[in-house]
Design an enzyme around this catalytic site. Structure first.
Site, PDB file in Angstrom:
ATOM      1  CE  LYS A   1      11.902  58.857  78.980  1.00 30.04           C
ATOM      2  NZ  LYS A   1      11.361  59.501  80.189  1.00 30.04           N
TER       3      LYS A   1
HETATM    4  C1  LIG Z   1      10.133  58.633  81.012  1.00 36.88           C
HETATM    5  C2  LIG Z   1       9.857  57.251  81.482  1.00 36.88           C
HETATM    6  C3  LIG Z   1       8.564  56.713  81.559  1.00 36.88           C
HETATM    7  C4  LIG Z   1       7.336  57.521  81.428  1.00 36.88           C
HETATM    8  O1  LIG Z   1       7.242  58.321  80.334  1.00 36.88           O
HETATM    9  P1  LIG Z   1       6.345  59.639  80.401  1.00 36.88           P
HETATM   10  O2  LIG Z   1       6.184  60.005  78.978  1.00 36.88           O
HETATM   11  O3  LIG Z   1       7.107  60.654  81.184  1.00 36.88           O
HETATM   12  O4  LIG Z   1       5.051  59.283  81.046  1.00 36.88           O
HETATM   13  C5  LIG Z   1       8.439  55.368  81.848  1.00 36.88           C
HETATM   14  N1  LIG Z   1       9.491  54.593  82.081  1.00 36.88           N
HETATM   15  C6  LIG Z   1      10.749  55.085  82.077  1.00 36.88           C
HETATM   16  C7  LIG Z   1      11.896  54.161  82.337  1.00 36.88           C
HETATM   17  C8  LIG Z   1      10.964  56.431  81.801  1.00 36.88           C
HETATM   18  O5  LIG Z   1      12.215  56.931  81.834  1.00 36.88           O
END
Ligand SMILES: *Cc1c(COP(=O)(O)O)cnc(C)c1O
Length: 391
Positions: A192
């Site tokens: 992210k």
């Molecule tokens: C990364 C992501 C998640 C989940 O996040 P995590 O921290 O990996 O559990 C949920 N929704 C979207 C659209 C994502 O890209």
């Protein structure tokens, strides 16, 4: 063909979504490990305060992952068995999984063709007596139209959750994503815009919701009694709600504390890379992302192109040919309705989601972000020209 001479073109690997971890984070992790307090503690509290200030929202609760944050947010608006929750089919499966975990039914909705964001028009048509909430996703870092969403949710009495896991740093109509009246969810997984290795957060203006999320994330323990326990009266804590173990640790927060101050600079450099791609790819048979409007600040999380019919290589061949040149790319996403579990369980037909079905076969994400060097991006652009323009 292309693969045969690829070896000579393999430069330094371009890793898709590689995080940039700087010395300050490493030092903070070491300090944390040596401090004797490695679980949830002062660094998590500090990171929460930094996020509150950055987002301009009174309450942020940090948790173990974005997925955990989605689940807690749904629980906080009382989504449960018998309810339906609308969500885009063009998103990560975690969204549907979090809804299922509450006992509710995910109802997937097709996308808008230009942005791949959830179509609010189709969402409205999918509302039934049982629809309780809508989970929207600011896909790739592009904000969903929050004004239109607010009209829809007000008229139809829906709770709203914003999945801003791609959109930390985005703005809509002059407000940060995360500062609205809705519950907003963030993720700090390694790919992210900023990372805490793994981690997530819920942002809310509602103190009661924040307290509830915090309590559920900590085994349902009533926190006032938890504080008493911490003050040296063990055994006095009281469980007064359902509970899970969803907390973030100080070691995770230690990484993120030194990422957040870099975010705006990183988004600016992502935007420069974005525009460099836009102009360099303009003559190739790929459709570049829709331009942003003046009402928004895009968080520039994913640079996605749609491989067009006129391309000499299909999307998957292009991904493989880039991989052979040591260039990593991503697919965000194969839509939820195409995964066999959801398809079979809910009887979903690809033809009922034509935009997302098509995008699932054509969309790909190119490397972008602070760990991508100028030379790395030039290599990606050169490879795309070689592969797609036949130069
Ligand atoms: C990364 C992501 C998640 C989940 O996040 P995590 O921290 O990996 O559990 C949920 N929704 C979207 C659209 C994502 O890209």
């Amino acid at each position: 063909m292309a693969e045969a001479n690829a070896a000579g073109e393999r430069g330094e690997a371009v890793v898709f979504g590689a995080p940039l971890i700087e010395q300050a984070s490493i030092d903070e992790v070491v300090d944390t490990l040596r401090s004797g307090w490695i679980g949830a503690g002062p660094r998590v509290a500090r990171f929460e305060q930094m996020l509150e200030a950055y987002l301009d929202v009174p309450h942020v609760v940090c948790v173990a992952s974005g997925t955990a944050a989605l689940y807690l947010a749904l629980r906080c608006v009382d989504v449960g068995p018998g309810d339906e929750v609308l969500l885009p089919t063009m998103t990560f499966v975690a969204c549907a999984q979090a809804i299922e975990l509450t006992g509710a039914t995910p109802v997937v909705v097709d996308s808008e063709a230009d942005t791949n964001l959830i179509s609010l028009e189709l969402a409205e048509r999918a509302i039934t007596q049982r629809t309780r909430a809508i989970l929207v996703v600011h896909l790739a870092g592009r904000p969903v139209d929050l004004r239109r969403l607010r009209r829809l949710s007000d008229e139809r009495g829906l709770a709203v959750i914003e999945d801003a896991t791609h959109a930390l740093g985005a703005r809509f109509d002059g407000r940060t994503i995360g500062s609205s009246e809705n519950l907003t969810v963030f993720s700090f997984n390694p790919q992210k815009n900023i990372t805490s290795i793994d981690g997530g957060a819920i942002a809310t203006r509602d103190e009661t919701v924040a307290a509830r999320a915090r309590q559920m994330a900590r085994h349902g323990v009533d926190l006032s009694s938890w504080e008493r326990y911490r003050d040296g009266r063990p055994g006095k804590y009281e469980v007064t709600s359902p509970g899970f173990k969803f907390g973030m640790t100080d070691v995770q927060a230690a990484v993120a504390l030194h990422q957040l101050p870099r975010l705006d600079g990183w988004i600016a450099s992502r935007a420069r890379q974005w525009h460099a791609y836009d102009s360099a790819l303009a003559d190739l048979p790929v459709r570049t992302p829709a331009p942003t409007t003046g009402r928004m600040r895009h968080a520039r999380h994913l640079y996605q192109v749609m491989v067009e019919d006129s391309s000499p290589l299909g999307r998957d061949e292009l991904i493989a040919s880039l991989q052979a040149r040591n260039i990593g790319t991503g697919v965000h996403y194969r839509a939820i309705h195409l995964h066999s579990y959801f398809r079979d369980r809910y009887g979903l037909e690809p033809a009922d989601f034509p935009v997302a079905t098509e995008a699932s076969a054509r969309l790909m994400s190119l490397p972008i972000g602070p760990s991508l060097s100028g030379a790395g991006q030039a290599r990606v652009i050169d490879a795309l020209h070689t592969l797609l323009a036949g130069r």
